[in-house]
Scaffold this active site. Structure first.
Site, PDB file in Angstrom:
ATOM      1  N   SER A  65       2.160  -4.156   4.166  1.00 38.94           N
ATOM      2  CA  SER A  65       2.397  -3.435   2.774  1.00 38.94           C
ATOM      3  C   SER A  65       3.256  -4.405   2.056  1.00 38.94           C
ATOM      4  O   SER A  65       3.913  -5.040   2.283  1.00 38.94           O
ATOM      5  CB  SER A  65       3.029  -1.966   2.859  1.00 38.94           C
ATOM      6  OG  SER A  65       2.201  -1.191   3.573  1.00 38.94           O
TER       7      SER A  65
HETATM    8  N1  SAH Z   1       2.985   0.240   7.600  1.00 41.32           N
HETATM    9  C1  SAH Z   1       2.249  -1.075   7.801  1.00 41.32           C
HETATM   10  C2  SAH Z   1       1.044  -0.822   6.777  1.00 41.32           C
HETATM   11  C3  SAH Z   1       0.114  -0.337   7.175  1.00 41.32           C
HETATM   12  S1  SAH Z   1      -1.556  -0.357   6.756  1.00 41.32           S
HETATM   13  C4  SAH Z   1       3.015  -2.244   7.688  1.00 41.32           C
HETATM   14  O1  SAH Z   1       4.245  -2.148   7.429  1.00 41.32           O
HETATM   15  O2  SAH Z   1       2.379  -3.255   7.861  1.00 41.32           O
HETATM   16  C5  SAH Z   1      -2.080   1.038   7.338  1.00 41.32           C
HETATM   17  C6  SAH Z   1      -2.395   1.294   8.672  1.00 41.32           C
HETATM   18  O3  SAH Z   1      -2.681   2.663   8.974  1.00 41.32           O
HETATM   19  C7  SAH Z   1      -3.565   0.306   9.314  1.00 41.32           C
HETATM   20  O4  SAH Z   1      -3.002  -0.417  10.409  1.00 41.32           O
HETATM   21  C8  SAH Z   1      -4.591   1.566   9.674  1.00 41.32           C
HETATM   22  O5  SAH Z   1      -5.276   0.974  10.801  1.00 41.32           O
HETATM   23  C9  SAH Z   1      -3.678   2.673  10.020  1.00 41.32           C
HETATM   24  N2  SAH Z   1      -4.126   3.899  10.123  1.00 41.32           N
HETATM   25  C10 SAH Z   1      -5.163   4.537   9.524  1.00 41.32           C
HETATM   26  N3  SAH Z   1      -5.523   5.706   9.717  1.00 41.32           N
HETATM   27  C11 SAH Z   1      -4.717   6.086  10.785  1.00 41.32           C
HETATM   28  C12 SAH Z   1      -4.452   7.188  11.446  1.00 41.32           C
HETATM   29  N4  SAH Z   1      -5.178   8.315  11.182  1.00 41.32           N
HETATM   30  N5  SAH Z   1      -3.513   7.108  12.215  1.00 41.32           N
HETATM   31  C13 SAH Z   1      -2.550   6.131  12.615  1.00 41.32           C
HETATM   32  N6  SAH Z   1      -2.806   5.019  12.014  1.00 41.32           N
HETATM   33  C14 SAH Z   1      -3.643   5.035  10.917  1.00 41.32           C
END
Ligand code: SAH
Length: 217
Positions: A65
Site C-alpha cells: 500500500s
Molecule cells: N497490507 C498490505 C497490502 C495489502 S494488498 C501491505 O501492507 O503490504 C491486499 C492483500 O489482501 C493482498 O495480499 C491479497 O492477497 C489479500 N487478500 C485479498 N482478499 C483476502 C481475504 N479474503 N483474506 C485475506 N487476505 C486477502
C-alpha cells in the site's frame, strides 16, 4: 540484516514530512513510518521507489500500500500499545510492521499461500513478529476474536458481518467499501453493541476476495 544507512533514514524523514503536509497528524503513526525500513520490502530493481508516496507491486499480482494510505488507515484506528489488532490482507507485511512498531498485538491474515509464506518468513527477520494466519480473512479469525481494532487492506463490496461481530465493545474498524475500481474509506465504531459509521475519501485497493468479499480466491 538489511542495511539502513543515513541515506535511507534521510529519505524516510522526507516521506514523514510529506505525510505531515498531506494531513497526517498522529505523531505515533509518523514515528512508526520514520522507523520501519520500507526499502527492505522492495526488490533491488525497485529500491529507488521505496520512499515515494506510491503503491508498488510485490509479486503474486498484489501491492504494498501507498504510505499515505497506511498512515491514514492507521491514524483512524487510534492505536494504543497492547491493542489487539486484526489485519485482513497481510501482503508485504509493511502495514503489520507499522502496527507492531506502535506496540499493538497484531493478528494478520492472508489468502494467498505464497504471499503468506513469504511474509511469514521475511517480517520476523526485520524484528517484527505479528501472528500470521493463512485463509479467508473476510470471515475474520473467530478463534482469536474479539479484536480492539480491525483494519481491512483490500476493497470490500460490503462490510463483512463476521468482522462486525468480531469487533470488541468500544472497538474501531477501518475498511474500504465500494466497487472493484474505487472504495470509500469507512470507520466503524461499536459502542454499547451499536454500530456507527463515518465516511472518508475514496481510495483504490485490490479486491477483498473470499466468502464475504468478492468471492473466489
Ligand atoms: N497490507 C498490505 C497490502 C495489502 S494488498 C501491505 O501492507 O503490504 C491486499 C492483500 O489482501 C493482498 O495480499 C491479497 O492477497 C489479500 N487478500 C485479498 N482478499 C483476502 C481475504 N479474503 N483474506 C485475506 N487476505 C486477502
Amino acid at each position: 540484516m538489511i542495511e539502513d544507512n543515513y541515506r535511507q533514514r534521510g529519505l524516510r524523514n522526507n516521506l514523514v514530512k510529506k505525510l505531515r503536509l498531506k494531513g497526517i497528524l498522529d505523531e505515533e503513526v509518523l514515528a512508526a513510518i520514520g522507523k520501519v525500513p520500507r526499502h527492505a520490502f522492495f526488490d533491488d530493481a525497485l529500491l529507488s521507489h521505496a520512499y515515494e508516496d506510491k503503491a508498488f507491486p510485490i509479486g503474486e499480482g498484489q501491492t504494498i500500500s501507498q504510505p499515505y494510505t497506511v498512515a491514514f488507515q492507521t491514524e483512524k484506528l487510534r492505536i494504543r500499545p497492547s491493542d489487539k489488532v486484526l489485519e485482513i490482507g497481510t501482503g508485504s507485511g509493511y502495514q503489520a510492521a507499522i502496527l507492531v512498531e506502535m506496540g499493538a498485538k497484531v493478528y494478520t491474515i492472508e489468502f494467498q499461500k505464497k504471499l503468506y509464506e513469504r511474509t511469514k518468513e521475511f517480517l520476523p527477520s526485520l524484528g517484527y513478529k505479528p501472528y500470521f494466519f493463512f485463509g479467508d480473512g473476510s470471515k475474520g479469525i473467530l478463534s482469536k476474536a474479539p479484536f480492539d481494532k480491525i483494519i481491512v487492506t483490500a476493497g470490500a463490496p460490503v462490510i463483512p458481518t463476521a468482522l462486525i461481530e468480531q469487533l470488541a465493545e468500544g472497538g474501531i474498524m477501518i475498511i474500504p467499501v465500494g466497487d472493484r475500481e474505487k472504495q470509500m474509506m469507512l470507520k466503524i465504531t461499536k459502542r454499547n453493541g451499536k454500530i456507527t459509521q463515518e465516511e472518508f475519501d475514496n481510495f483504490a485497493f485490490v479486491p477483498l476476495l473470499g466468502e464475504q468479499g468478492w468471492g473466489g480466491k
